[in-house]
Design a protein around this motif. Sequence first.
Motif, PDB file in Angstrom:
ATOM      1  N   UNK A 538      20.204   5.432 -39.032  1.00  0.00           N
ATOM      2  CA  UNK A 538      20.672   4.781 -40.252  1.00  0.00           C
ATOM      3  C   UNK A 538      21.638   3.642 -39.961  1.00  0.00           C
ATOM      4  N   UNK A 539      22.462   3.791 -38.934  1.00  0.00           N
ATOM      5  CA  UNK A 539      23.476   2.779 -38.650  1.00  0.00           C
ATOM      6  C   UNK A 539      22.973   1.661 -37.741  1.00  0.00           C
ATOM      7  N   UNK A 540      21.691   1.678 -37.393  1.00  0.00           N
ATOM      8  CA  UNK A 540      21.192   0.666 -36.461  1.00  0.00           C
ATOM      9  C   UNK A 540      21.176  -0.730 -37.080  1.00  0.00           C
ATOM     10  N   UNK A 541      20.996  -0.808 -38.420  1.00  0.00           N
ATOM     11  CA  UNK A 541      20.980  -2.116 -39.076  1.00  0.00           C
ATOM     12  C   UNK A 541      22.219  -2.332 -39.925  1.00  0.00           C
ATOM     13  N   UNK A 542      23.305  -1.591 -39.633  1.00  0.00           N
ATOM     14  CA  UNK A 542      24.562  -1.785 -40.357  1.00  0.00           C
ATOM     15  C   UNK A 542      25.273  -3.027 -39.850  1.00  0.00           C
ATOM     16  N   UNK A 543      26.272  -3.441 -40.608  1.00  0.00           N
ATOM     17  CA  UNK A 543      27.064  -4.599 -40.221  1.00  0.00           C
ATOM     18  C   UNK A 543      27.886  -4.249 -38.988  1.00  0.00           C
ATOM     19  N   UNK A 544      28.147  -5.218 -38.096  1.00  0.00           N
ATOM     20  CA  UNK A 544      28.953  -4.939 -36.891  1.00  0.00           C
ATOM     21  C   UNK A 544      30.331  -4.337 -37.205  1.00  0.00           C
ATOM     22  N   UNK A 545      30.926  -4.741 -38.319  1.00  0.00           N
ATOM     23  CA  UNK A 545      32.226  -4.151 -38.686  1.00  0.00           C
ATOM     24  C   UNK A 545      32.070  -2.661 -38.957  1.00  0.00           C
TER      25      UNK A 545
END
Length: 769
Positions: A538-545
């Motif tokens: 799920x977090x693979x396409x999250x924002x870098x922040x």
Amino acid sequence: MYEDSWYSFVPEISHKKNVSISQTAVHRRRESLLQQPNGTNQTETIGPLEGLLEEAEISDDPPEPILSRRVKSYSDFYHVVRSQLSKDASKKQKRQKKDKSLEAILLEKPDNNTSGKHGSFQDDSFHDELLEASQQEFLLYREQLAMTERHLGALIDDTDDALKLLETLATSFRSVDIQTSSFQAQCDDLISEETRLQKLADEVGTDLHYYAYLDGVTRRLNAPGASRLVDHENFAEILTNTDACIGFMAKHPTHRDAESYLARYQSSLAKALHLLESGFTSHLETVSSEISKQISSTQSEAARHALAYGRFQELVLDADGLVGNVQKVIRSCYDQLGNPVDGQNFDYYSNTSINIFSSYSDVRDRDLRPITQHDLETFKREAKEANAQTASRNFIKQCYERSFNEFGLFAQIFSIEPQFSMDGKSAYAALRTQQKALVSVANVAPIANTLYPVLQLSDLRTICNIVGWITNEYLLLEYDEEESRYTQHCQQLSARLLLEHLWPLTDKAFENEITKSISKHPLSPETLKIGPVVNGVASSNAHPITKRALELLGMYDQAMPKERSQKSSPVIFRIVHETILALQRAEARLKAIKSANPDPDPDLFMIKNLLILKNELVSLEIGDIRSETAAMQHFGQIWDTLSPQNWMGLFRGILGGSLSLGLWSSAANNTAANGKTAPAKDVVRDASEKLDELLRQNIYAFTQRWGALINAARSGKKGAKSLGTVEKELDVRLLAAFGGQPEVLGKLKEAIQINAQAQKELGGTRGSR
């Protein structure tokens, strides 16, 4: 009554008797001797008996008295009489048998001429004799009873005389007691007075002892060789007596010159304690001069350890009298665990103890400086050559082992084992003020001071690994692990090292990293996009922040115990709060460039990143950081928290204007369920509620906009997209943001349908009006 044997004897008389005995009759009864002789039938003549012994005739006089056995008691009298009577009866029976036999022999045969004349006379004589013989036994019994009666009478008379004598004596004693009662009372008064005077004399003598002791102790303490007193056991007696005298003077301030004597005794106690302090310091210096040279001259670790602990302890304890006096002084103000003991002279003893501790710490720090310097150089070399994490672990282990050895040596010399205490008067507080280079139970600053330069140059993960290793290695014990004295000592050191030094250092490192990677992170256009989900993470396409915030949360939770890694932690709050602010800046940036680049959707961007952050916070709150990097495992729990119980009613209220968008927070649940509005909390103080509020706002804005597009497509308005086109575009956006997460997709589509239905019903109601 007569025996048959009597008839076989015939008395010697002048005439003869013819007796005919039938030879043929065997069992016939013998012929009676009293029968008149029949001359015709007599066949033989019986001659006179020769040499017949005759016994003396039985006298009519009473028998001679027999002395019976004296009875032991009245109950035994009956048995004595009975036994005596049985003996007399047996003797009498034997005597009667002999007498009767003799009488039968002496009977003369009566003549025929005189038989009628003397028959009655003989019968009377025989009757009297028989009567006398039959009464003989009763006469004897009567005589014995008479004798017994006389004996009992004599006993009664004696008893009466004794009772009369006792009564006379009792009367005399009573009269004497009455006459001497007053004298006895006077004697009791004299004895009481004597006791009181003796007690008063003892008290006066005791009080005088407290006054008289001053001159003697003053002369002993001021004598030229007074410094040698501390080496003997008698010195403890001086301390005890002086302490008792001070207590007496303080307890009786009204006595004559009490204040003067109190001051002089306190001066004597201070003098004695100073002599003890000087003597022990001198003894330590003597031992140190020998040990330090040997430690400096050798390079072997084993030899240094043996000299620093084994040999040093042996030399110090060799002066057993001096060490015993030091232990007595220390135990006068501290107990076994170093807690203060209340006493009238606590200040005197505690000051001396602190000075002794200081002298001891100085000596140990100087003697072990070559060893500590070698450990420090080894740590710096390993930190450069290998890595800071390994070097720090080895250095901490060495410091713990050396501190445990110092703790054991300290307990052997001073007979106390100081434990952690917040009391400023405790031995722990006294030792804590003496910051030396040597690590001790109360001094862990040398470890932190050595680690600071290396940790400050290391990255945040290295710091977290070191702090987490200390926590897991020494503070979190397994159930089957034995808790030894060394383990307990390491726990105390680790708790103080973390609480006072390493945790503040770690928090400061996190603050710097948050400022660097979140608060001041640049928002480039390339990062304001939602790419496809990689491998279902799920977090693979999250924002870098957001990704960096997840990393920081994970590292902090691994490094800290659960009590410090909850959302109430300042570091956790700062991570969440700064991440929310950074995402809001990114949302504003997306809304500003929406006309030029409609992708990604700002609301969907916020929902995506805020859900990921919320999912991580839920994991941290339940204390379970899972190694799986799959989609949000806590989304159902999050959605139930975010979604009101009745989405349709809430959408109607919002669309109808009864509720403002800004108030759609956690209070919306309470409003829908209870009809009451809870007071809004300060979002600055509660980042979790701020995160929930933003999620609700963005979910509502996203579902409202797409619900309106679906209603427009269904109504067939001019210029509106077809329903298939709208649904396809929605699926593309949702799959791009939440690919591989069917639960999230289903919940969002359901919310869009509910919002569209609410808008439709609200539009119909307005049209009818």
